[in-house]
Design an enzyme around this catalytic site. Structure first.
Site, PDB file in Angstrom:
ATOM      1  CE  LYS A 181     -18.473   3.960 100.132  1.00 51.38           C
ATOM      2  NZ  LYS A 181     -17.419   3.120  99.431  1.00 51.38           N
ATOM      3  N   PRO A 182     -17.795   1.607 103.768  1.00 52.41           N
ATOM      4  CG  PRO A 182     -17.618  -0.722 104.014  1.00 52.41           C
ATOM      5  CD  PRO A 182     -18.601   0.409 104.085  1.00 52.41           C
ATOM      6  CB  ALA A 183     -12.694   1.169 100.459  1.00 54.76           C
ATOM      7  N   GLY A 234      -9.784   9.805 102.689  1.00 56.33           N
ATOM      8  CA  GLY A 234      -9.587   9.416 101.309  1.00 56.33           C
ATOM      9  C   GLY A 234      -8.913  10.524 100.540  1.00 56.33           C
ATOM     10  CB  SER A 235      -8.508  11.084  96.953  1.00 56.61           C
ATOM     11  OG  SER A 235      -9.868  11.048  96.567  1.00 56.61           O
ATOM     12  CD  GLU A 256      -7.610  13.099 109.509  1.00 61.07           C
ATOM     13  OE1 GLU A 256      -7.846  13.515 110.641  1.00 61.07           O
ATOM     14  OE2 GLU A 256      -6.550  13.344 108.909  1.00 61.07           O
ATOM     15  CG  LEU A 257      -9.060  15.347 102.731  1.00 64.88           C
ATOM     16  CD1 LEU A 257      -9.426  16.704 102.176  1.00 64.88           C
ATOM     17  CD2 LEU A 257     -10.074  14.296 102.332  1.00 64.88           C
ATOM     18  CB  CYS A 290      -2.654   9.738 103.851  1.00 65.88           C
ATOM     19  SG  CYS A 290      -2.883   9.376 105.582  1.00 65.88           S
ATOM     20  CD  GLU A 390      -1.634  10.904  98.685  1.00 63.79           C
ATOM     21  OE1 GLU A 390      -2.720  10.947  98.094  1.00 63.79           O
ATOM     22  OE2 GLU A 390      -1.542  10.923  99.920  1.00 63.79           O
TER      23      GLU A 390
HETATM   24  N1  LIG Z   1      -5.505  11.577 105.447  1.00 63.80           N
HETATM   25  C1  LIG Z   1      -5.662  10.288 105.684  1.00 63.80           C
HETATM   26  O1  LIG Z   1      -5.716   9.815 106.845  1.00 63.80           O
HETATM   27  C2  LIG Z   1      -5.798   9.338 104.537  1.00 63.80           C
HETATM   28  C3  LIG Z   1      -5.887   9.765 103.212  1.00 63.80           C
HETATM   29  N2  LIG Z   1      -6.021   8.850 102.193  1.00 63.80           N
HETATM   30  C4  LIG Z   1      -6.012   9.308 100.815  1.00 63.80           C
HETATM   31  O2  LIG Z   1      -6.979   8.551 100.023  1.00 63.80           O
HETATM   32  C5  LIG Z   1      -6.421   8.288  98.734  1.00 63.80           C
HETATM   33  C6  LIG Z   1      -6.354   6.811  98.475  1.00 63.80           C
HETATM   34  O3  LIG Z   1      -7.453   6.158  99.008  1.00 63.80           O
HETATM   35  P1  LIG Z   1      -8.705   5.866  98.074  1.00 63.80           P
HETATM   36  O4  LIG Z   1      -9.574   4.886  98.765  1.00 63.80           O
HETATM   37  O5  LIG Z   1      -8.264   5.545  96.693  1.00 63.80           O
HETATM   38  O6  LIG Z   1      -9.433   7.271  98.054  1.00 63.80           O
HETATM   39  P2  LIG Z   1     -10.830   7.596  97.377  1.00 63.80           P
HETATM   40  O7  LIG Z   1     -11.064   8.981  97.772  1.00 63.80           O
HETATM   41  O8  LIG Z   1     -10.920   7.224  95.962  1.00 63.80           O
HETATM   42  O9  LIG Z   1     -11.884   6.617  98.134  1.00 63.80           O
HETATM   43  C7  LIG Z   1     -12.109   6.773  99.490  1.00 63.80           C
HETATM   44  C8  LIG Z   1     -13.565   6.436  99.751  1.00 63.80           C
HETATM   45  O10 LIG Z   1     -14.363   7.353  99.033  1.00 63.80           O
HETATM   46  C9  LIG Z   1     -15.317   6.638  98.257  1.00 63.80           C
HETATM   47  N3  LIG Z   1     -15.601   7.358  97.027  1.00 63.80           N
HETATM   48  C10 LIG Z   1     -14.995   7.247  95.840  1.00 63.80           C
HETATM   49  N4  LIG Z   1     -15.586   8.067  94.943  1.00 63.80           N
HETATM   50  C11 LIG Z   1     -16.609   8.687  95.585  1.00 63.80           C
HETATM   51  C12 LIG Z   1     -17.599   9.644  95.223  1.00 63.80           C
HETATM   52  N5  LIG Z   1     -17.662  10.146  93.983  1.00 63.80           N
HETATM   53  N6  LIG Z   1     -18.495  10.042  96.153  1.00 63.80           N
HETATM   54  C13 LIG Z   1     -18.424   9.544  97.409  1.00 63.80           C
HETATM   55  N7  LIG Z   1     -17.512   8.640  97.831  1.00 63.80           N
HETATM   56  C14 LIG Z   1     -16.615   8.226  96.921  1.00 63.80           C
HETATM   57  C15 LIG Z   1     -14.681   5.303  97.990  1.00 63.80           C
HETATM   58  O11 LIG Z   1     -15.711   4.377  97.697  1.00 63.80           O
HETATM   59  P3  LIG Z   1     -15.364   3.111  96.750  1.00 63.80           P
HETATM   60  O12 LIG Z   1     -14.300   2.344  97.439  1.00 63.80           O
HETATM   61  O13 LIG Z   1     -16.659   2.361  96.668  1.00 63.80           O
HETATM   62  O14 LIG Z   1     -14.912   3.667  95.431  1.00 63.80           O
HETATM   63  C16 LIG Z   1     -13.977   5.032  99.308  1.00 63.80           C
HETATM   64  O15 LIG Z   1     -14.877   4.482 100.242  1.00 63.80           O
HETATM   65  C17 LIG Z   1      -5.066   8.925  98.741  1.00 63.80           C
HETATM   66  O16 LIG Z   1      -5.157  10.239  98.233  1.00 63.80           O
HETATM   67  C18 LIG Z   1      -4.693   8.994 100.206  1.00 63.80           C
HETATM   68  O17 LIG Z   1      -3.778  10.000 100.498  1.00 63.80           O
HETATM   69  C19 LIG Z   1      -6.104   7.514 102.413  1.00 63.80           C
HETATM   70  C20 LIG Z   1      -6.011   7.070 103.716  1.00 63.80           C
HETATM   71  C21 LIG Z   1      -5.809   7.942 104.860  1.00 63.80           C
HETATM   72  O1  LIG Z   2      -4.746   5.892 106.057  1.00 67.19           O
HETATM   73  C1  LIG Z   2      -3.628   6.173 106.383  1.00 67.19           C
HETATM   74  O2  LIG Z   2      -2.731   6.417 105.604  1.00 67.19           O
HETATM   75  C2  LIG Z   2      -3.380   6.174 107.843  1.00 67.19           C
HETATM   76  O3  LIG Z   2      -4.028   7.270 108.427  1.00 67.19           O
HETATM   77  C3  LIG Z   2      -1.914   6.237 108.100  1.00 67.19           C
HETATM   78  S1  LIG Z   2      -1.588   5.739 109.693  1.00 67.19           S
HETATM   79  O4  LIG Z   2      -2.580   6.378 110.618  1.00 67.19           O
HETATM   80  O5  LIG Z   2      -1.715   4.272 109.742  1.00 67.19           O
HETATM   81  O6  LIG Z   2      -0.239   6.213 109.924  1.00 67.19           O
END
Ligand SMILES: NC(=O)C1=CN([C@@H]2O[C@H](COP(=O)(O)OP(=O)(O)OC[C@H]3O[C@@H](n4cnc5c(N)ncnc54)[C@H](OP(=O)(O)O)[C@@H]3O)[C@@H](O)[C@H]2O)C=CC1
Ligand SMILES: O=C(O)[C@H](O)CS(=O)(=O)O
Length: 488
Positions: A181-183, A234-235, A256-257, A290, A390
């Site tokens: 399920k992509p964003a 994601g978050s 990976e948060l 992230c 963050e």
């Molecule tokens: N550790 C890592 O490698 C990474 C961490 N992140 C973190 O992610 C955050 C930013 O990315 P962002 O996309 O806004 O993060 P989100 O957590 O909001 O979204 C990530 C994914 O989760 C889905 N999602 C949102 N709400 C729900 C829910 N209630 N139940 C299930 N799935 C849900 C989103 O779907 P939809 O798009 O349809 O809303 C999306 O596909 C930052 O905190 C960043 O640090 C980001 C990238 C890499």
């Molecule tokens: O989603 C991210 O922030 C990535 O994991 C960072 S990286 O892997 O491109 O450095």
């Protein structure tokens, strides 16, 4: 519609069992270009109804895919990799149009994402068990490693291609099947990658992509016991929610948060190198990664030089449409991200910080997207939101320090533990600080650490597990112990 050299790569339907399909409700979600706010296309707004079909398809495909030999899986992944490289320019254009990052970064992301497929096409053939010295003569002990089964992935908008392949490649290499399920803001890169996987000969149902409302889709993916593993990027709050839902049937997870990376410059650092590292680690992807530096700690003896050189570099960054070759920073993904960053600046200044450059909304080339001039805040302290939340945007909060032990305590004072960075030319200090920092990853004299060969991941509330490296495939394998009785 997006004009591509290979129009077949623009897919606006979900993929289930090798069939491109719409939501049963026929409802669709619009996708816009964050730089221009123009309509790009729409995707099916699916729910748990279609998710159940996708899970059934993945389950059936798993019974076939797990019987492919390691070499057969490796060969198909390598073909997928080759097709991605052939379509590099189109895939990069899709990333820039739906996410906003400059084309040069988008091309880098496609190559980075493809490298996971190449790496795990090789790792597929190195899944080995072991024999164990038996404690008695009437038995022989050994282990084999087998695929976990049907897996699910939920990915973020900031790396619309690489976050997909970083998960799908090891899963398929291990013999698992994957439902992605992509964003919702950046679906087209994932759909294009799925099209290329089909063209490579990866069987229908092995890699399914569903789009739509994340809550009902994720509810089914986490509560359906056929899905044995969930991998999420994601978050942290969403990751925590998904883990809790999956706990109902002991679902394995990789997380990976969020991050809150410290960037420490000691008095003996190479300042020019530190400034270069600060620019790449802070402003890559408009600060929306992230692993971006979130807090800067600069030793008092080099503070003035560092600030003066950093400000000059920041003010030279070119903000604009990612499709323009000269652009170095694109827009925020949406208005909410822009508003949150403005609130960070307002909060910091209200508590005594000084904004020495940037922080304003700008309209490069008259574009209506949400662009902010990159900002530097000085006189920051830990009462301000920018030092403990963050940022996920182009704001560099700067603090001073004078003592090594003091700065390590401050750097570690966060619930996150993903990436960290420091600059020094002392070997002894390199070991002391590397071992003392409570993070999954440490950049020493560099601001860019991510590569396929190394384990990517965090500790504390930054996640569970590692992606890439020789460890990444273990997330999709189970160890089975065989005890063979041998009667004399
Ligand atoms: N550790 C890592 O490698 C990474 C961490 N992140 C973190 O992610 C955050 C930013 O990315 P962002 O996309 O806004 O993060 P989100 O957590 O909001 O979204 C990530 C994914 O989760 C889905 N999602 C949102 N709400 C729900 C829910 N209630 N139940 C299930 N799935 C849900 C989103 O779907 P939809 O798009 O349809 O809303 C999306 O596909 C930052 O905190 C960043 O640090 C980001 C990238 C890499
Ligand atoms: O989603 C991210 O922030 C990535 O994991 C960072 S990286 O892997 O491109 O450095």
């Amino acid at each position: 519609m997006v004009s591509l050299l290979n129009p077949a790569l623009f897919k606006d339907q979900a993929l289930i069992n090798g069939i491109w399909c719409d939501a049963q409700s026929q409802l669709r979600t619009k996708v816009i270009n964050p730089a221009t706010l123009e309509f790009i296309g729409s995707i099916p707004n699916m729910t748990d109804v279609e998710t159940k079909f996708a899970i059934e398809s993945s389950k059936n495909a798993f019974s076939v895919w797990k019987k492919y030999t390691a070499k057969e899986r490796s060969t198909l992944l390598k073909k997928w990799y080759d097709l991605i490289l052939i379509n590099l320019n189109d895939l990069a254009k899709l990333i820039t149009i739906e996410q906003g990052k400059p084309l040069v970064e988008a091309r880098g992301e496609v190559l980075y994402g493809a490298s996971f497929i190449e790496w795990f096409s090789e790792q597929a053939r190195r899944i080995e068990g072991e024999t164990i010295a038996s404690p008695s003569n009437d038995r022989r002990l050994l282990t084999i490693r087998q695929p976990i089964g049907v897996c699910a992935a939920i990915t973020p908008w900031n790396f619309p291609a690489a976050m997909i392949t970083r998960k799908v490649a090891p899963a398929l290499a291990a013999g698992c099947t994957m439902i992605l399920k992509p964003a919702s803001q950046t679906p087209f890169s994932a759909l294009a990658l799925a099209e290329l996987a089909l063209q490579a000969g990866i069987p229908p149902g092995v890699f399914n992509v569903i789009t739509g409302d994340p809550s009902p889709i994720a509810h089914e993916l986490t509560h359906n016991s056929t899905v044995r593993k969930l991998t999420f990027t994601g978050s942290t709050p969403i990751g925590s929610l998904l883990m809790a839902h999956g706990a109902s049937h002991i679902q394995k997870s990789s997380m990976e948060l969020g991050g809150n990376a410290p960037f420490i410059v000691f008095e003996d650092a190479d300042i020019d190198a530190a400034v270069e590292g600060a620019i790449i680690s802070k402003f890559r992807n408009n600060g929306q990664t992230c692993v971006c530096s979130n807090r800067f700690y600069i030793h008092t003896l080099v503070y003035d030089e560092f600030i003066q050189k950093l400000k000059a570099k920041v003010e030279a960054l070119k903000i604009g449409n990612g499709l323009n070759d000269c652009t170095s920073i694109g827009p925020f993904i949406d208005e909410n991200a822009f508003i949150k960053n403005k609130e960070f600046i307002t909060d910091a200044v209200s508590k005594g910080a000084e904004l020495i450059c940037g922080g304003e909304r700008i309209y490069p080339d008259g574009l209506n997207g949400f662009f902010m001039s990159p900002a530097i805040l000085i006189n920051v302290d830990n009462t301000m939101r920018v030092s403990c939340e963050e940022i996920f945007g182009p704001i560099a909060p700067i603090m001073q320090f004078s003592d090594e032990k003091e700065v390590i305590l401050k750097a570690n004072d966060t619930e996150f533990g993903l990436a960290s960075y420091f600059y020094t030319q002392s070997l002894a200090r390199t070991w002391r600080v590397s071992e003392a920092l409570e993070y999954g990853m440490v950049g020493i004299n560099t601001g860019l650490i991510s590569t396929t060969e190394a384990p990517f991941g965090g500790i504390k509330q930054s996640g569970l597990g590692r992606e890439g490296s020789k460890h990444g495939i273990d997330e999709y394998l189970e160890i089975k112990y065989l005890c063979m009785g041998i009667s004399s």
